[in-house]
Motif scaffolding. Structure first.
Motif, PDB file in Angstrom:
ATOM      1  N   PHE A 198       9.651   2.443   7.397  1.00 45.87           N
ATOM      2  CA  PHE A 198       9.321   3.182   6.180  1.00 45.87           C
ATOM      3  C   PHE A 198       8.575   4.462   6.514  1.00 45.87           C
ATOM      4  O   PHE A 198       7.801   4.518   7.472  1.00 45.87           O
ATOM      5  CB  PHE A 198       8.439   2.335   5.258  1.00 45.87           C
ATOM      6  N   LYS A 199       8.764   5.460   5.672  1.00 43.10           N
ATOM      7  CA  LYS A 199       7.940   6.667   5.766  1.00 43.10           C
ATOM      8  C   LYS A 199       6.682   6.475   4.918  1.00 43.10           C
ATOM      9  O   LYS A 199       6.613   5.563   4.085  1.00 43.10           O
ATOM     10  CB  LYS A 199       8.715   7.870   5.232  1.00 43.10           C
ATOM     11  N   ALA A 200       5.736   7.380   5.121  1.00 44.21           N
ATOM     12  CA  ALA A 200       4.473   7.257   4.383  1.00 44.21           C
ATOM     13  C   ALA A 200       4.704   7.326   2.871  1.00 44.21           C
ATOM     14  O   ALA A 200       3.953   6.735   2.098  1.00 44.21           O
ATOM     15  CB  ALA A 200       3.514   8.367   4.819  1.00 44.21           C
ATOM     16  N   ASP A 201       5.738   8.043   2.442  1.00 45.89           N
ATOM     17  CA  ASP A 201       5.992   8.150   0.997  1.00 45.89           C
ATOM     18  C   ASP A 201       6.739   6.924   0.451  1.00 45.89           C
ATOM     19  O   ASP A 201       7.147   6.909  -0.708  1.00 45.89           O
ATOM     20  CB  ASP A 201       6.762   9.434   0.679  1.00 45.89           C
ATOM     21  N   GLY A 202       6.926   5.926   1.301  1.00 44.48           N
ATOM     22  CA  GLY A 202       7.556   4.685   0.852  1.00 44.48           C
ATOM     23  C   GLY A 202       9.047   4.636   1.088  1.00 44.48           C
ATOM     24  O   GLY A 202       9.642   3.554   1.042  1.00 44.48           O
ATOM     25  N   SER A 203       9.681   5.773   1.342  1.00 43.51           N
ATOM     26  CA  SER A 203      11.143   5.742   1.494  1.00 43.51           C
ATOM     27  C   SER A 203      11.524   5.190   2.861  1.00 43.51           C
ATOM     28  O   SER A 203      10.731   5.190   3.802  1.00 43.51           O
ATOM     29  CB  SER A 203      11.723   7.145   1.278  1.00 43.51           C
ATOM     30  N   PHE A 204      12.763   4.699   2.952  1.00 45.76           N
ATOM     31  CA  PHE A 204      13.269   4.228   4.230  1.00 45.76           C
ATOM     32  C   PHE A 204      13.341   5.406   5.193  1.00 45.76           C
ATOM     33  O   PHE A 204      13.761   6.504   4.822  1.00 45.76           O
ATOM     34  CB  PHE A 204      14.674   3.641   4.075  1.00 45.76           C
ATOM     35  N   ASP A 205      12.982   5.147   6.427  1.00 43.04           N
ATOM     36  CA  ASP A 205      12.976   6.187   7.452  1.00 43.04           C
ATOM     37  C   ASP A 205      14.248   6.047   8.291  1.00 43.04           C
ATOM     38  O   ASP A 205      14.220   5.504   9.383  1.00 43.04           O
ATOM     39  CB  ASP A 205      11.719   6.015   8.310  1.00 43.04           C
ATOM     40  N   ASP A 212       0.818  -1.222   0.000  1.00 41.28           N
ATOM     41  CA  ASP A 212       0.000   0.000   0.000  1.00 41.28           C
ATOM     42  C   ASP A 212       0.850   1.270   0.000  1.00 41.28           C
ATOM     43  O   ASP A 212       0.365   2.346   0.345  1.00 41.28           O
ATOM     44  CB  ASP A 212      -0.953  -0.012   1.189  1.00 41.28           C
ATOM     45  N   ARG A 213       2.106   1.156  -0.362  1.00 42.95           N
ATOM     46  CA  ARG A 213       2.950   2.353  -0.376  1.00 42.95           C
ATOM     47  C   ARG A 213       3.747   2.461  -1.664  1.00 42.95           C
ATOM     48  O   ARG A 213       4.017   1.455  -2.315  1.00 42.95           O
ATOM     49  CB  ARG A 213       3.911   2.326   0.805  1.00 42.95           C
ATOM     50  N   PRO A 214       4.117   3.704  -2.027  1.00 42.59           N
ATOM     51  CA  PRO A 214       4.955   3.860  -3.228  1.00 42.59           C
ATOM     52  C   PRO A 214       6.272   3.103  -3.066  1.00 42.59           C
ATOM     53  O   PRO A 214       6.687   2.795  -1.947  1.00 42.59           O
ATOM     54  CB  PRO A 214       5.200   5.368  -3.301  1.00 42.59           C
ATOM     55  N   ALA A 215       6.921   2.839  -4.185  1.00 41.44           N
ATOM     56  CA  ALA A 215       8.194   2.115  -4.164  1.00 41.44           C
ATOM     57  C   ALA A 215       9.230   2.909  -3.374  1.00 41.44           C
ATOM     58  O   ALA A 215       9.171   4.136  -3.270  1.00 41.44           O
ATOM     59  CB  ALA A 215       8.679   1.866  -5.581  1.00 41.44           C
ATOM     60  N   THR A 216      10.186   2.182  -2.819  1.00 46.60           N
ATOM     61  CA  THR A 216      11.208   2.736  -1.948  1.00 46.60           C
ATOM     62  C   THR A 216      12.490   2.983  -2.742  1.00 46.60           C
ATOM     63  O   THR A 216      12.973   2.061  -3.402  1.00 46.60           O
ATOM     64  CB  THR A 216      11.509   1.718  -0.826  1.00 46.60           C
ATOM     65  N   PRO A 217      13.051   4.187  -2.680  1.00 45.40           N
ATOM     66  CA  PRO A 217      14.390   4.379  -3.266  1.00 45.40           C
ATOM     67  C   PRO A 217      15.396   3.529  -2.484  1.00 45.40           C
ATOM     68  O   PRO A 217      15.389   3.515  -1.251  1.00 45.40           O
ATOM     69  CB  PRO A 217      14.665   5.869  -3.083  1.00 45.40           C
ATOM     70  N   THR A 218      16.231   2.803  -3.199  1.00 45.66           N
ATOM     71  CA  THR A 218      17.125   1.818  -2.585  1.00 45.66           C
ATOM     72  C   THR A 218      18.522   1.906  -3.206  1.00 45.66           C
ATOM     73  O   THR A 218      18.740   2.625  -4.180  1.00 45.66           O
ATOM     74  CB  THR A 218      16.604   0.390  -2.855  1.00 45.66           C
ATOM     75  N   GLY A 246      20.963   2.601  17.248  1.00 43.10           N
ATOM     76  CA  GLY A 246      20.923   1.505  16.286  1.00 43.10           C
ATOM     77  C   GLY A 246      19.561   1.478  15.629  1.00 43.10           C
ATOM     78  O   GLY A 246      18.533   1.405  16.305  1.00 43.10           O
ATOM     79  N   MET A 247      19.544   1.539  14.313  1.00 41.12           N
ATOM     80  CA  MET A 247      18.285   1.605  13.571  1.00 41.12           C
ATOM     81  C   MET A 247      17.517   0.299  13.691  1.00 41.12           C
ATOM     82  O   MET A 247      18.051  -0.776  13.506  1.00 41.12           O
ATOM     83  CB  MET A 247      18.572   1.837  12.086  1.00 41.12           C
ATOM     84  N   MET A 248      16.249   0.455  14.000  1.00 42.32           N
ATOM     85  CA  MET A 248      15.376  -0.708  13.995  1.00 42.32           C
ATOM     86  C   MET A 248      14.146  -0.373  13.153  1.00 42.32           C
ATOM     87  O   MET A 248      13.908   0.783  12.807  1.00 42.32           O
ATOM     88  CB  MET A 248      14.951  -1.050  15.411  1.00 42.32           C
ATOM     89  N   GLY A 249      13.382  -1.398  12.847  1.00 49.80           N
ATOM     90  CA  GLY A 249      12.178  -1.174  12.060  1.00 49.80           C
ATOM     91  C   GLY A 249      11.117  -2.190  12.408  1.00 49.80           C
ATOM     92  O   GLY A 249      11.377  -3.177  13.088  1.00 49.80           O
ATOM     93  N   ASP A 250       9.921  -1.917  11.928  1.00 55.60           N
ATOM     94  CA  ASP A 250       8.791  -2.783  12.249  1.00 55.60           C
ATOM     95  C   ASP A 250       8.353  -3.622  11.047  1.00 55.60           C
ATOM     96  O   ASP A 250       7.341  -4.310  11.107  1.00 55.60           O
ATOM     97  CB  ASP A 250       7.621  -1.947  12.774  1.00 55.60           C
ATOM     98  N   GLY A 258      26.132   2.525   8.097  1.00 57.65           N
ATOM     99  CA  GLY A 258      24.759   2.256   8.511  1.00 57.65           C
ATOM    100  C   GLY A 258      23.758   2.633   7.443  1.00 57.65           C
ATOM    101  O   GLY A 258      22.861   1.853   7.101  1.00 57.65           O
ATOM    102  N   ARG A 259      23.911   3.825   6.895  1.00 61.11           N
ATOM    103  CA  ARG A 259      22.962   4.279   5.870  1.00 61.11           C
ATOM    104  C   ARG A 259      23.047   3.424   4.614  1.00 61.11           C
ATOM    105  O   ARG A 259      22.029   3.004   4.054  1.00 61.11           O
ATOM    106  CB  ARG A 259      23.222   5.751   5.515  1.00 61.11           C
ATOM    107  N   GLN A 260      24.265   3.115   4.179  1.00 62.84           N
ATOM    108  CA  GLN A 260      24.395   2.358   2.922  1.00 62.84           C
ATOM    109  C   GLN A 260      23.829   0.941   3.055  1.00 62.84           C
ATOM    110  O   GLN A 260      23.218   0.424   2.116  1.00 62.84           O
ATOM    111  CB  GLN A 260      25.857   2.325   2.471  1.00 62.84           C
ATOM    112  N   VAL A 261      24.030   0.328   4.219  1.00 66.37           N
ATOM    113  CA  VAL A 261      23.460  -1.013   4.411  1.00 66.37           C
ATOM    114  C   VAL A 261      21.939  -0.917   4.510  1.00 66.37           C
ATOM    115  O   VAL A 261      21.209  -1.724   3.931  1.00 66.37           O
ATOM    116  CB  VAL A 261      24.076  -1.699   5.652  1.00 66.37           C
ATOM    117  N   TYR A 262      21.463   0.097   5.233  1.00 69.97           N
ATOM    118  CA  TYR A 262      20.007   0.263   5.365  1.00 69.97           C
ATOM    119  C   TYR A 262      19.363   0.458   3.991  1.00 69.97           C
ATOM    120  O   TYR A 262      18.253  -0.021   3.727  1.00 69.97           O
ATOM    121  CB  TYR A 262      19.709   1.461   6.275  1.00 69.97           C
TER     122      TYR A 262
END
Ligand code: C2O
Ligand code: CU
Ligand code: CU
Length: 501
Positions: free
Chosen positions: A215-222, A66-72, A232-236, A174-178
């Motif tokens: 993720f952010k609402a616009d689909g990008s990684f937060d 339900d979200r736009p594609a994520t820049p990766t 340390g970055m975590m996510g759901d 961290g950012r590049q791996v994320y």
């Protein structure tokens, strides 16, 4: 609270702009997408040397319906993650990287002092000279966008193992791996073929690269939008090989899972949700002496475990693979680092196995590998490493300095490295480059099977001391050791050791 000065401005900007994370949108276990299996990268052999060519570039990926594609970011056109590098013991090899990443200084997470988009490749777990990494020991003077580089030729000489590769540019790892950079690296010792372990890649020998993302609402990684993210970055959202909560069709037979925790911070207590026993056959750096029956295996960030699950009696059933509940800091609350609604140690489903028709499989051999007996008789030096005593992100009260060699080791020496997570309230995954070591003991109690084989990454809980037996028998050079929570590493929780005659 861990709040770094130079992140204050962009963090507060991010908070005021309200681009915080995915609160409340908790992980729905849909199991609606098939697991992707990363392709194996075919090397090009010239004069007996296998060249593995990697191109890092930006891409995009639709992770959530339900979200736009994520820049990766990804390697070799994959958009996210990279192909599997498959090395053979005794076969000379080298890695090349072409950096086509964007040189965008506004990228979130890029720290001052970094060249925007500069990257490197580190071969995690391989006992090879530091020059085998792209830019020596991966960290410093990384390759700027537009550039290409080739690492030195190396010849792996260590047991069969599930390893991995990832970027290591100081302050931007961290950012590049994320964003997606990283991939599996399997080392095969041809002698192990005789063991008859499940070995059909993607069929009964399945790599599972497990990561959590926000993720952010616009689909990008937060990435790094909240103060606690510096813990340390975590996510759901749980991704396996870059697919959210996938399913995998398997036969009713013995299946080998190569588990790689490629998350920035999160540890996983892997288990089947029906609580069944499975066999752990390998740790970070190779096979265990014998299969070890367990019902769960704790894998810290950057760690690996190989397990064999017997699905023989499960034709027609669906089984959930999950992370079980655990307490991160016994007696100390749950740490202050939870930057996700899915807290460290919370239980959650990861993926589903859909078991098809029965396929006969032979039982596992009783003996898998011969490991040297654990003896400290030859140890000449004991080194102490104190994590975060007095100041965040320090080792022995120091932050990383690429111009400082922290430890000098005599080539061939046997040493004990004793690492203390003295006062922390979160666990740190301790990693050493260029060596596979053994865990001698944990101050908190007995060793799990996952502590008893070759290791390069060890979880050290709050208040715990772990002692490791290190034998520097491979090669001279300059190597890193660090906490593998990538934000800690980027903030300087890293040191260098030099091995010399
Ligand atoms: Cu995965 Cu410095 O390493
Ligand atoms: Cu490493
Ligand atoms: Cu750490």
């Amino acid at each position: 609270m861990r709040f770094k000065l130079f992140t204050l401005s962009f963090l507060s900007a991010a908070l005021f702009l309200g681009c915080g994370g995915d609160d409340g949108a908790s992980q729905a276990a849909k199991f609606s997408q098939p697991l992707a299996v990363p392709p194996v990268l075919a090397p090009v052999r010239t004069n007996g040397v296998d060249l593995y060519d990697l191109t890092a570039a930006a891409g995009s990926r639709a992770f959530i319906s339900d979200r736009p594609a994520t820049p990766t970011y990804g390697y070799n056109g994959m958009g996210y993650l990279g192909p599997t590098i498959r090395l053979t013991r005794g076969q000379a090899a080298r890695i090349a990287i072409h950096n086509q990443l964007p040189a965008d200084p506004s990228q979130m997470g890029s720290m001052p002092d970094t060249v925007p988009g500069a990257t490197s490749v580190h071969l995690h777990g391989l006992e090879v000279p530091d020059t085998a990494d792209i830019t020596p020991h991966g960290c410093c003077s990384p390759l700027a966008p537009g550039g290409s580089a080739t690492g030195a030729v190396f010849t792996p000489d260590q047991p069969s193992a599930t390893l991995w590769y990832h970027p290591h540019p100081h302050m931007d790892t961290g950012r590049q791996v994320y964003m997606g950079l990283g991939g599996l690296m399997i080392l095969d010792d041809p002698a192990d073929a005789a063991l008859g372990l499940p070995s059909t890649y993607g069929v009964d020998d399945i790599p599972l690269i497990v990561q959590d993302r926000r993720f952010k609402a616009d689909g990008s990684f937060d990435y790094l939008s909240q103060p606690k993210d510096m813990e340390g970055m975590m996510g759901d959202h749980i991704l396996v090989n870059g697919v959210e909560s996938p399913y995998k069709q398997v036969a009713a037979t013995r299946v080998r899972l190569r588990l790689l925790n490629a998350s920035n911070r999160r540890a996983y207590l892997f288990a089947l949700s029906d609580g069944r026993a499975f066999q752990q056959i390998g740790t970070d750096g190779g096979l265990l002496p014998a299969p070890a029956p367990v019902t769960e295996v704790m894998v810290p960030a950057a760690g690996r475990a190989e397990i064999v699950v017997d699905f023989s009696g499960d034709s027609g059933r669906n089984l959930t693979f999950a992370s079980r509940a655990f307490v991160e800091a016994p007696g100390r609350g749950d740490g202050d680092g939870a930057s996700s609604t899915l807290k460290e140690g919370a239980p959650f489903p990861i993926m589903q196995f859909r078991v098809g028709a029965a396929v006969p499989s032979s039982s596992l051999p009783a003996k898998l590998a011969t490991l040297p007996t654990l003896t400290t008789g030859l140890v000449t030096v004991t080194r102490l490493f104190d994590l975060e005593r007095g100041a965040d992100d320090t080792i022995n009260a120091k932050l990383f300095d690429m111009n400082r060699v922290d430890e000098v080791v005599k080539a061939g020496a046997w040493e004990i490295w004793s690492v203390t997570n003295y006062a922390g309230d979160i666990a740190h995954p301790w990693h050493v480059h260029g060596i596979q070591f053994r865990v001698l003991d944990r101050s908190t109690g007995a060793l799990a099977p996952n502590d008893q084989g070759w290791k390069d990454t060890v979880r050290i809980a709050p208040g715990e001391t772990v002692r490791m037996l290190m034998h520097f028998d491979k090669q001279d050079g300059l190597y890193m050791y660090h906490c593998h929570i990538l934000e800690h590493e980027d903030m300087g929780m890293m040191g260098q050791y030099m091995v010399k005659p």
